[in-house]
Design a protein around this motif. Structure first.
Motif: not given
Lengths: 274, 274
Positions: A102, A122, A153, A219, A256, A262
């Motif tokens: 990520y 992730g 998620e 997020g 996230i 996360n």
């Protein structure tokens, strides 16, 4: 399950790699072998080795049929610099694995997904340094090893994609940008001023490519520096504004962010479908 | 010559406006009337009034046939937020004048130029606060009043355009982005880390629209915060790298930047052609 770790952007500390290996052994025993490519620990200015070293390490693992997954060691900066070279060098063996990263790694997730590969947004090894980082590692590994639904998620119920907002802004109009039509687009941000968050959302929601998404979820936006003068809107108010302006549905929050909580967002697939 | 000043982004100090007026009277006597729209001094969070107030003031001046020029009071942040509203509200009278600004004002310069209007990148009233700001004001006014060749960026010899790098990055893929085919593209930056400059150049030179330019010239990159770790390349090395990667010609330096020496770059025209 054999997972190769490479560092397409900034370098990883050797001690972090050792702690991740120990945690994986303790939590998953012999079910997974984690191999840190030595390139993770190179140093070249801002990067974990120069562009050639990072691209070659990435390709060595991606194109090796022995590996089931490619885990990005760390974000920082540098994935975009090697993305074209990586995409040009992938072979058939690269298609049989999952890619997890990520933040700055979004440059590669985007390009790999555009090419039809299986990618997910992730936690990454460098996150072990965060408070609560152990849980982030177990979440990432449970996803990589078992496709564990509890790693995902929680709002996932259709095709989705997740990005750091600034990284997505820098993908617009490049060849790395995937087709996100019909996807729920989850966005998170870290260490950006509110005016910069507003500006990036102006940009992202102003893109015809992004306007084809099913909707946007926000997020966490963390470590926001003080705005001078005060910006007068929260990140959620800002994203609601730009969704209204652009005609994109605002779907609520996403679990996230640049933190130990996360969750994993596999691109393009439903919950549980890995 | 009647010049209207509006603030599409951040607010101007009243005292700065008074000093600009006095300087214009001293330097150009009765040859130019400078009218600061009261909107310049409004305050709404980050902005010189809310989006509606800024857009309406811009349109009031742009659509008034009595004005020959629209001068952006200040950059900061906010021009992009009102650009669509401004473009939708312009009337025929808006086509008979010159628009001068830079920095965040690039959002509007881009959209106005895409619509066929006459725009230029150059000093703005807020620059009077800089050391040597008097010269910047005289340069801008000489350009607005007389089209003075000595106000222009000295390398100009064909169609050109100039942008703050970060602003151009945020224009890619939006409806504000003009056709820059065959233009010399001049870029400047301020207060961005070297890794962010590198990332923005990755983005800008990765855009098919930008790859049609005649070449890139690099203006000044000022107030660069320390990079941790050291980035290892200068801004010029970075732009040379991305020009080589993207096949865009690197043409050398441009005499523009966030400073009092910032020269005027009229979009799309040759030197002296105004």
């Amino acid at each position: 399950m054999k997972i190769g770790v490479v560092a397409p952007a900034s370098r990883l500390e050797q001690a972090t790699a050792e702690r991740v290996t120990a945690l994986a052994e303790a939590a998953f025993g012999g079910r997974a072998e984690i191999v840190f490519h030595p390139q993770c620990f190179l140093s070249c200015g801002h990067f974990a080795g120069d562009d050639a070293a990072r691209a070659e390490a990435f390709l060595a693992v991606a194109n090796d049929p022995a590996f089931d997954g490619v885990w990005f060691a760390r974000g920082g900066y540098g994935s975009g610099r090697i993305a074209e070279r990586v995409l040009a060098g992938l072979t058939a063996a690269a298609g049989n694995k999952i890619y997890l990263g990520y933040s700055d790694g979004g440059f590669l997730l985007a390009g790999l997904y555009a090419k039809g590969l299986r990618v997910a947004h992730g936690p990454i090894p460098h996150d072990l340094r965060r408070e609560g980082g152990d849980a982030a590692m177990r979440r990432a590994l449970s996803y990589l090893i078992d496709g564990a639904p509890q790693s995902l998620e929680p709002s996932l119920d259709g095709p989705a994609a997740a990005f750091n907002l600034t990284i997505l802004s820098h993908l617009i109009g490049t060849r790395l940008m995937p087709d996100l039509s019909g996807h729920v687009l989850m966005l998170e941000e870290v260490s950006e001023h509110l005016y910069a968050i507003d500006r990036a959302l102006f940009h992202v929601t102003g893109s015809a490519a992004v306007r084809r998404v099913a909707g946007i979820r926000l997020g966490r936006c963390s470590d926001i520096p003080p705005n001078d003068p005060p910006f007068g809107q929260t990140p959620e108010e800002i994203v609601r504004h730009w969704c209204a302006v652009s005609g994109i549905a605002y779907l609520g929050r996403a679990d996230i962010g640049h933190d130990a909580d996360n969750k994993v967002v596999p691109f393009g697939v439903r919950k549980g479908a890995r």
